[in-house]
Design an enzyme around this catalytic site. Structure first.
Site, PDB file in Angstrom:
ATOM      1  N   ARG A  61       0.828  -1.216   0.000  1.00 42.55           N
ATOM      2  CA  ARG A  61       0.000   0.000   0.000  1.00 42.55           C
ATOM      3  C   ARG A  61       0.858   1.261   0.000  1.00 42.55           C
ATOM      4  O   ARG A  61       0.501   2.271  -0.622  1.00 42.55           O
ATOM      5  CB  ARG A  61      -0.934  -0.035   1.211  1.00 42.55           C
ATOM      6  N   HIS A  65       0.382   4.409  -2.515  1.00 44.61           N
ATOM      7  CA  HIS A  65       0.111   5.797  -2.082  1.00 44.61           C
ATOM      8  C   HIS A  65       1.269   6.725  -2.443  1.00 44.61           C
ATOM      9  O   HIS A  65       1.069   7.935  -2.547  1.00 44.61           O
ATOM     10  CB  HIS A  65      -0.169   5.836  -0.576  1.00 44.61           C
ATOM     11  N   ASN A 109      -4.051   8.679   4.495  1.00 45.24           N
ATOM     12  CA  ASN A 109      -2.801   8.156   5.069  1.00 45.24           C
ATOM     13  C   ASN A 109      -2.762   8.174   6.589  1.00 45.24           C
ATOM     14  O   ASN A 109      -2.157   7.299   7.218  1.00 45.24           O
ATOM     15  CB  ASN A 109      -1.606   8.994   4.562  1.00 45.24           C
ATOM     16  N   HIS A 208      -6.184  -6.148  -2.306  1.00 43.73           N
ATOM     17  CA  HIS A 208      -7.000  -6.278  -1.090  1.00 43.73           C
ATOM     18  C   HIS A 208      -7.252  -7.743  -0.745  1.00 43.73           C
ATOM     19  O   HIS A 208      -8.111  -8.050   0.068  1.00 43.73           O
ATOM     20  CB  HIS A 208      -8.313  -5.508  -1.244  1.00 43.73           C
TER      21      HIS A 208
HETATM   22  C1  HEM Z   1      -9.028   1.032  -6.184  1.00 44.83           C
HETATM   23  C2  HEM Z   1      -8.986   1.986  -5.282  1.00 44.83           C
HETATM   24  C3  HEM Z   1      -8.557   1.733  -3.857  1.00 44.83           C
HETATM   25  C4  HEM Z   1      -9.207   2.164  -2.759  1.00 44.83           C
HETATM   26  C5  HEM Z   1     -10.479   2.994  -2.732  1.00 44.83           C
HETATM   27  C6  HEM Z   1      -8.486   1.665  -1.618  1.00 44.83           C
HETATM   28  C7  HEM Z   1      -8.829   1.912  -0.300  1.00 44.83           C
HETATM   29  C8  HEM Z   1      -8.241   1.305   0.778  1.00 44.83           C
HETATM   30  C9  HEM Z   1      -8.664   1.490   2.145  1.00 44.83           C
HETATM   31  C10 HEM Z   1      -9.777   2.429   2.598  1.00 44.83           C
HETATM   32  C11 HEM Z   1      -7.898   0.686   2.911  1.00 44.83           C
HETATM   33  C12 HEM Z   1      -8.006   0.511   4.426  1.00 44.83           C
HETATM   34  C13 HEM Z   1      -7.322   1.667   5.129  1.00 44.83           C
HETATM   35  C14 HEM Z   1      -7.627   1.698   6.610  1.00 44.83           C
HETATM   36  O1  HEM Z   1      -8.773   1.436   6.992  1.00 44.83           O
HETATM   37  O2  HEM Z   1      -6.711   2.023   7.400  1.00 44.83           O
HETATM   38  C15 HEM Z   1      -6.987  -0.008   2.054  1.00 44.83           C
HETATM   39  C16 HEM Z   1      -6.060  -0.918   2.465  1.00 44.83           C
HETATM   40  C17 HEM Z   1      -5.162  -1.524   1.619  1.00 44.83           C
HETATM   41  N1  HEM Z   1      -4.978  -1.243   0.283  1.00 44.83           N
HETATM   42 FE1  HEM Z   1      -6.211  -0.202  -0.881  1.00 44.83          FE
HETATM   43  N2  HEM Z   1      -7.425   0.948  -2.051  1.00 44.83           N
HETATM   44  C18 HEM Z   1      -7.421   0.972  -3.416  1.00 44.83           C
HETATM   45  C19 HEM Z   1      -6.468   0.413  -4.246  1.00 44.83           C
HETATM   46  C20 HEM Z   1      -5.346  -0.237  -3.802  1.00 44.83           C
HETATM   47  C21 HEM Z   1      -4.218  -0.585  -4.619  1.00 44.83           C
HETATM   48  C22 HEM Z   1      -4.069  -0.204  -6.081  1.00 44.83           C
HETATM   49  C23 HEM Z   1      -3.347  -1.262  -3.820  1.00 44.83           C
HETATM   50  C24 HEM Z   1      -2.005  -1.837  -4.174  1.00 44.83           C
HETATM   51  C25 HEM Z   1      -1.646  -2.201  -5.365  1.00 44.83           C
HETATM   52  C26 HEM Z   1      -3.943  -1.346  -2.501  1.00 44.83           C
HETATM   53  C27 HEM Z   1      -3.420  -2.015  -1.436  1.00 44.83           C
HETATM   54  C28 HEM Z   1      -3.981  -2.034  -0.179  1.00 44.83           C
HETATM   55  C29 HEM Z   1      -3.531  -2.918   0.875  1.00 44.83           C
HETATM   56  C30 HEM Z   1      -2.514  -4.022   0.722  1.00 44.83           C
HETATM   57  C31 HEM Z   1      -4.247  -2.561   2.021  1.00 44.83           C
HETATM   58  C32 HEM Z   1      -4.078  -3.149   3.426  1.00 44.83           C
HETATM   59  C33 HEM Z   1      -2.960  -2.371   4.128  1.00 44.83           C
HETATM   60  C34 HEM Z   1      -2.624  -2.813   5.534  1.00 44.83           C
HETATM   61  O3  HEM Z   1      -3.179  -3.785   6.022  1.00 44.83           O
HETATM   62  O4  HEM Z   1      -1.800  -2.112   6.155  1.00 44.83           O
HETATM   63  N3  HEM Z   1      -5.127  -0.679  -2.525  1.00 44.83           N
HETATM   64  N4  HEM Z   1      -7.205   0.404   0.752  1.00 44.83           N
END
Ligand code: HEM
Length: 341
Positions: A61, A65, A109, A208
């Site tokens: 992530r 970002h 973030n 995800h």
């Molecule tokens: C398509 C649009 C996307 C949206 C709207 C989105 C949104 C989010 C949100 C809201 C979270 C949880 C944050 C939290 O509650 O603290 C999250 C977690 C995460 N996102 Fe996305 N995301 C998107 C695309 C991506 C992409 C492109 C990647 C990587 C290639 C990614 C990788 C991750 C990962 C691995 C997590 C978990 C992080 C952790 O456990 O620390 N996301 N994302």
């Protein structure tokens, strides 16, 4: 020079630097300057994952970002130097100080991004082997690949040669990182604004398959979806009940739930199968299967063909890592990833 000539020259410079930036990344970039660079990153990611199984998700992530925040897409003049948009430039790693505002406090973030200490450890280790050679932006790209592999996902040859920014954009981080409340069309627009395709979006959302989200990222769906007074009807009943009990109204907004309810720490195609069963955690996940059209077709295809998902994911990660990197003569190699010098 006339003003028309000046504008034309500006565009020539802009596209020249943009194309240079896109072409200069290459595999094996550190083969002679720091031959152990990739193995050092891999070993530190592996050590840190033994302590914290969520870490690979957090590192993937961080790279996302970092790459998604660019300065104005039309470029800007600063002290007479024409700046190219900066995507994968490690701006996300810069700490705030009394005289510098970074991206860490941006809405998407703040109290959400993690893994910064591991990047520090990797950087320290690289500096002691090859001082001043490996950029923080490249560390993020390599660590993202290693994080996929260590959780069972695909591998790819990481193109390297990014350099680090001395600037960051809080407003860019607030406006350019997609929201979990977005519709499919809004998600596609956020990706095409970065030169990525709709297909890249369907595919990269599959990240995800690992990681966690706070209740505040999806609780709007559980009780009062879009102000309707009702839960989001696309959430399957049993899943809805368990989410409502994990994230009650007025409860702890920072409590965590897995993004992939079935296989939370394994990188696989289960995320897509979950979506078909109404078990997507974020609105932006679930809409990929409830919106009839290409998105749903991709969800179905990936849920039944993990190798197709894996090979496309590798390709889309390379595309994401190519978003306007800073390359020589632009940018610097930071000695401390948190500090812009
Ligand atoms: C398509 C649009 C996307 C949206 C709207 C989105 C949104 C989010 C949100 C809201 C979270 C949880 C944050 C939290 O509650 O603290 C999250 C977690 C995460 N996102 Fe996305 N995301 C998107 C695309 C991506 C992409 C492109 C990647 C990587 C290639 C990614 C990788 C991750 C990962 C691995 C997590 C978990 C992080 C952790 O456990 O620390 N996301 N994302």
């Amino acid at each position: 020079m006339t003003s028309v000539g000046f504008v034309l020259m500006s565009y020539v410079f802009f596209f020249f630097f943009l194309s240079v930036g896109r072409c200069q990344l290459q595999t094996g970039f550190y083969a002679s300057s720091c031959p152990n660079a990739e193995s050092i990153v891999k070993s530190e990611v592996s050590k840190a994952t033994q302590q914290d199984s969520r870490l690979p998700a957090s590192l993937i992530r961080l790279h996302f970002h970092d790459c998604f925040v660019q300065v104005s897409a039309t470029g800007q003049f600063v002290e007479s130097v024409f700046f190219v948009p900066q995507g994968c430039d490690a701006s996300v790693l810069l700490d705030d100080t009394s005289s510098f505002t970074g991206e860490k406090t941006a809405g998407p973030n703040n109290n959400s991004l993690r893994g910064f200490e591991v990047i520090d450890t990797i950087k320290t280790s690289l500096e002691s082997s090859c001082k001043g050679v490996v950029s923080c932006a490249d560390i993020l790209a390599i660590a993202a690949r290693d994080s996929s592999v260590i959780t069972g996902g695909p591998s790819w040859d990481v193109r390297l040669g990014r350099r680090d920014s001395t600037t960051a954009s809080l407003s860019g981080a607030n406006s350019q990182i997609p929201s979990p409340a977005f519709t499919v069309n809004q998600l596609i627009s956020a990706f095409t604004a970065k030169g990525l395709s709709a297909e890249d979006m369907f595919t990269l959302s599959g990240a995800h398959t690992i990681g966690q989200a706070k209740c505040s990222s999806f609780s709007g769906r559980l009780f009062n979806n879009s102000g309707s007074g009702q839960p989001d009807p696309s959430i399957r009943q049993g899943f809805l009940k368990s989410l409502q009990s994990a994230c009650p109204q007025g409860g702890d907004a920072t409590a965590l739930q897995p993004l992939d309810v079935a296989t939370a720490t394994t990188f696989d195609n289960q995320y897509y199968s979950n979506l078909l069963l109404g078990r997507g955690l974020l609105n932006s996940d679930q809409v990929l299967s409830t919106t009839v059209g290409t998105a749903r077709n991709f969800v179905k295809a990936y849920s039944s063909d993990q190798s197709k998902f894996f090979s496309n994911f590798a390709g889309s990660m390379i595309n994401m890592g190519n978003i306007s990197p800073l390359t020589t003569p632009n940018g610097i190699i930071r000695s401390n990833c948190r500090v812009p010098s």
